[in-house]
Scaffold this motif. Structure first.
Motif, PDB file in Angstrom:
ATOM      1  N   CYS A 138       6.411   0.100   8.705  1.00 21.72           N
ATOM      2  CA  CYS A 138       6.322  -1.022   7.766  1.00 21.72           C
ATOM      3  C   CYS A 138       5.740  -0.591   6.423  1.00 21.72           C
ATOM      4  N   GLU A 139       5.110   0.563   6.369  1.00 25.36           N
ATOM      5  CA  GLU A 139       4.549   1.077   5.125  1.00 25.36           C
ATOM      6  C   GLU A 139       5.475   2.078   4.443  1.00 25.36           C
ATOM      7  N   THR A 140       6.258   2.834   5.222  1.00 26.22           N
ATOM      8  CA  THR A 140       7.003   3.963   4.657  1.00 26.22           C
ATOM      9  C   THR A 140       8.512   3.812   4.706  1.00 26.22           C
ATOM     10  N   ASP A 141       9.038   2.973   5.592  1.00 26.33           N
ATOM     11  CA  ASP A 141      10.488   2.856   5.781  1.00 26.33           C
ATOM     12  C   ASP A 141      10.988   1.642   5.005  1.00 26.33           C
ATOM     13  N   ILE A 142      11.953   1.866   4.125  1.00 26.98           N
ATOM     14  CA  ILE A 142      12.429   0.776   3.270  1.00 26.98           C
ATOM     15  C   ILE A 142      13.140  -0.300   4.085  1.00 26.98           C
ATOM     16  N   ALA A 143      13.788   0.098   5.187  1.00 26.98           N
ATOM     17  CA  ALA A 143      14.465  -0.897   6.024  1.00 26.98           C
ATOM     18  C   ALA A 143      13.448  -1.817   6.689  1.00 26.98           C
ATOM     19  N   PHE A 144      12.356  -1.256   7.188  1.00 25.56           N
ATOM     20  CA  PHE A 144      11.311  -2.080   7.796  1.00 25.56           C
ATOM     21  C   PHE A 144      10.655  -2.969   6.740  1.00 25.56           C
ATOM     22  N   ARG A 145      10.424  -2.431   5.563  1.00 19.68           N
ATOM     23  CA  ARG A 145       9.776  -3.218   4.515  1.00 19.68           C
ATOM     24  C   ARG A 145      10.673  -4.364   4.058  1.00 19.68           C
ATOM     25  N   TYR A 146      11.981  -4.108   4.026  1.00 19.83           N
ATOM     26  CA  TYR A 146      12.906  -5.188   3.658  1.00 19.83           C
ATOM     27  C   TYR A 146      12.898  -6.277   4.725  1.00 19.83           C
ATOM     28  N   ARG A 157       1.912   1.326  17.001  1.00 26.16           N
ATOM     29  CA  ARG A 157       1.352   2.084  15.882  1.00 26.16           C
ATOM     30  C   ARG A 157       2.457   2.691  15.011  1.00 26.16           C
ATOM     31  N   GLU A 158       3.527   3.146  15.642  1.00 27.80           N
ATOM     32  CA  GLU A 158       4.641   3.677  14.852  1.00 27.80           C
ATOM     33  C   GLU A 158       5.333   2.565  14.075  1.00 27.80           C
ATOM     34  N   GLY A 188       8.042  -7.150   2.846  1.00 26.04           N
ATOM     35  CA  GLY A 188       6.879  -6.516   2.250  1.00 26.04           C
ATOM     36  C   GLY A 188       5.592  -6.696   3.027  1.00 26.04           C
ATOM     37  N   GLU A 189       5.611  -7.489   4.104  1.00 25.94           N
ATOM     38  CA  GLU A 189       4.413  -7.662   4.919  1.00 25.94           C
ATOM     39  C   GLU A 189       4.176  -6.403   5.760  1.00 25.94           C
ATOM     40  N   ARG A 190       2.899  -6.156   6.101  1.00 21.47           N
ATOM     41  CA  ARG A 190       2.554  -4.968   6.870  1.00 21.47           C
ATOM     42  C   ARG A 190       1.645  -5.343   8.035  1.00 21.47           C
TER      43      ARG A 190
END
Length: 499
Positions: A120-128, A114-115, A132-134
């Motif tokens: 994936c929605e709020t952290d730019i490193a995860f989004r990169y 869940r974290e 952009g997938e969530r």
């Protein structure tokens, strides 16, 4: 010079407002609230900004997320990709992206699915990293459980990557074990001695509940007649004067259903206890058979326990107390602090683990260490002699030193011939060479265990020995990759995928 002729007339005020009626501007309020004799930089959170077009430019080339993205060209993900053979439903997320997402999350000490979804929605490193997938937490959790065996292969591939990046030949190897908390509470465990008594109590409670439910059913049959449920709308429900009494009767009728539901729950608990009891008895017979003893007379110890949440975990001493845990073994190269072998077991003892660790090191790297050090928990003559027969010199502590105890002076001369194995090992570690070799543990395996438990995997998220082994393999692979990232080694491209 007279300037009165050229001076322009002042503009008249459009609206006269008293000074006390003028509204105070927000900037003035903020300045008054944070008034200070020292000037500060201007702070405007709502100020528009021109950000770079690509997230990688924001993170910088040295960011850990950028390193993990580059791993898609260097690691062998064929064990994960090979699991996708059928086309059904919507196309899934790319398996390489999901694997790198899990690895990066563990590298940041995040094991909760869940974290990971929130990041994936709020952290730019995860989004990169995800492009952009969530993926939601169910997808992340399902992917992790599905590819546990692939994570073990991925751990071995990190060692291939390390060798390609310049890993030196193994010199000194340190082995140690650590208790990692299981995803279960010790209060959900029961000893073998209490199981029979608990089952008898549950049988009594189940019989009592069933008898009370049967009595209530008989009373309802007498009241409403055989074959009638009693929930048909009676005439007394239409009368406000008798409605309250009828509702009280309906509440009493529900007691039978509650008692039956409670009896079912207790029956399930009894089945769990019975299963745990049979497993303990089976283990006792297997141990007796291995020792050549009579299996019919074999009985488990009264203190032998089984946990009902995670039956594979065991009660182990940890942090001055006892916790439901697993015993994880790691073998670490002294020069690079890379984990070259790892395993998770159910025994709290570290005895007889050196030889399996050495064999796994040879299988994973194709190399054998020159020296090996371990603490007193690994002192087993048969195990150490097997390792030394392979050409590996062992430095194993013969016992635990007391806190504040002064070190014994190094012996001189040839050792006496009548010394026992333990005495010879003790004499060996008292020499200058032995002290230096054993001291390498403090800067080799002990820091690595602290880094894995504090920064990657503080406790297991999964349950069951096979799943726990896969999760620990993932954590060890992430540790090795973080070491390569910190050393700034260039990642070689994967030339050919194995068949």
């Amino acid at each position: 010079m007279d300037t009165t002729a050229t001076k322009k007339p002042e503009q008249a005020a459009l609206l006269e407002v008293a000074a006390s009626e003028k509204p105070e501007r927000e900037e003035a309020k903020s300045s008054a609230r944070y008034a200070s004799p020292r000037p500060f930089r201007e702070w405007q959170p709502e100020q528009g900004q021109l950000l770079p077009q690509y997230a990688r430019e924001v993170l910088g080339e040295g960011h850990l997320a950028c390193f993990f993205v580059e791993l898609r060209k260097a690691l062998d993900f064929s064990p994960i990709l090979g699991a996708y053979t059928k086309e059904c439903g919507q196309p899934p997320y790319h398996p390489v992206m999901m694997a790198l997402l899990l690895m990066y999350a563990y590298a940041r000490g995040i094991t909760s699915s869940r974290e990971i979804e929130r990041r994936c929605e709020t952290d730019i490193a995860f989004r990169y990293l995800t492009g952009g997938e969530r993926p939601d937490h169910d997808t992340v959790c399902t992917f992790r459980v599905r590819h546990l065996e692939a994570f073990r292969a991925l751990f071995v591939d990190t060692l291939r990557l390390a060798r390609s990046s310049g890993l030196k030949k193994l010199g000194h190897l340190s082995v140690d074990g650590t208790k990692v908390k299981a995803n279960a509470s010790k209060h959900k465990a029961m000893s073998y001695g209490r199981m029979e008594e608990s089952m008898k109590k549950l049988d009594e409670q189940i019989d009592r509940l069933l008898s009370e439910a049967a009595a209530l059913d008989a009373e309802e049959d007498k009241r409403y007649g055989k074959g009638r449920r009693g929930d048909e709308l009676p005439e007394e429900m239409k009368d406000p004067n008798t409605r309250a009494e009828r509702l009280r009767q309906a509440a009493r009728e529900l007691e039978a259903e509650k008692k039956l539901a409670l009896a079912v729950e207790k029956e399930k608990r009894r089945e769990k206890i019975q299963k745990a009891k049979e497993e303990l008895e089976k283990e006792a017979k297997q141990k007796a058979e291995a020792k050549g003893e009579d299996t019919e007379q074999a009985r488990p110890s009264e203190k032998a326990q089984r946990n009902f949440t995670d039956g594979d975990s065991r009660i182990m001493p940890r942090d001055g107390g006892f916790q439901q845990s697993y015993n994880a073994q790691v073998a670490v190269d002294a020069d690079t602090q890379l984990i070259v072998a790892q395993e998770v077991g159910q025994s709290a003892s570290d005895a007889r683990q050196l030889e399996p660790m050495v064999e796994q090191v040879r299988a994973n790297t194709g190399l054998l260490p020159v020296q090996m050090s371990a603490d007193a928990g690994y002192l087993c003559q048969e195990d150490i002699e097997k390792v030394q027969a392979k050409g590996v010199e062992c430095f194993v502590a013969p016992g635990r030193a007391r806190h504040g105890e002064e070190a014994t002076t190094a012996p001189r001369g040839r050792p006496p011939k009548d010394l026992s194995f333990k005495e010879r090992m003790k004499r060996k570690l008292l020499t200058k060479r032995g002290r230096a070799a054993y001291a390498r543990r403090k800067v080799t395996v002990e820091p690595v265990i602290g880094q894995v438990k504090n920064g990657t995997l503080p406790r297991f998220s999964l349950r069951g020995l096979p799943k726990v082994r896969g999760e620990f393999s993932l954590a060890c692979a992430v540790h090795n990759l973080k070491k390569l990232w910190r050393q700034g080694l260039e990642l070689p491209a994967l030339v050919a995928q194995p068949a």
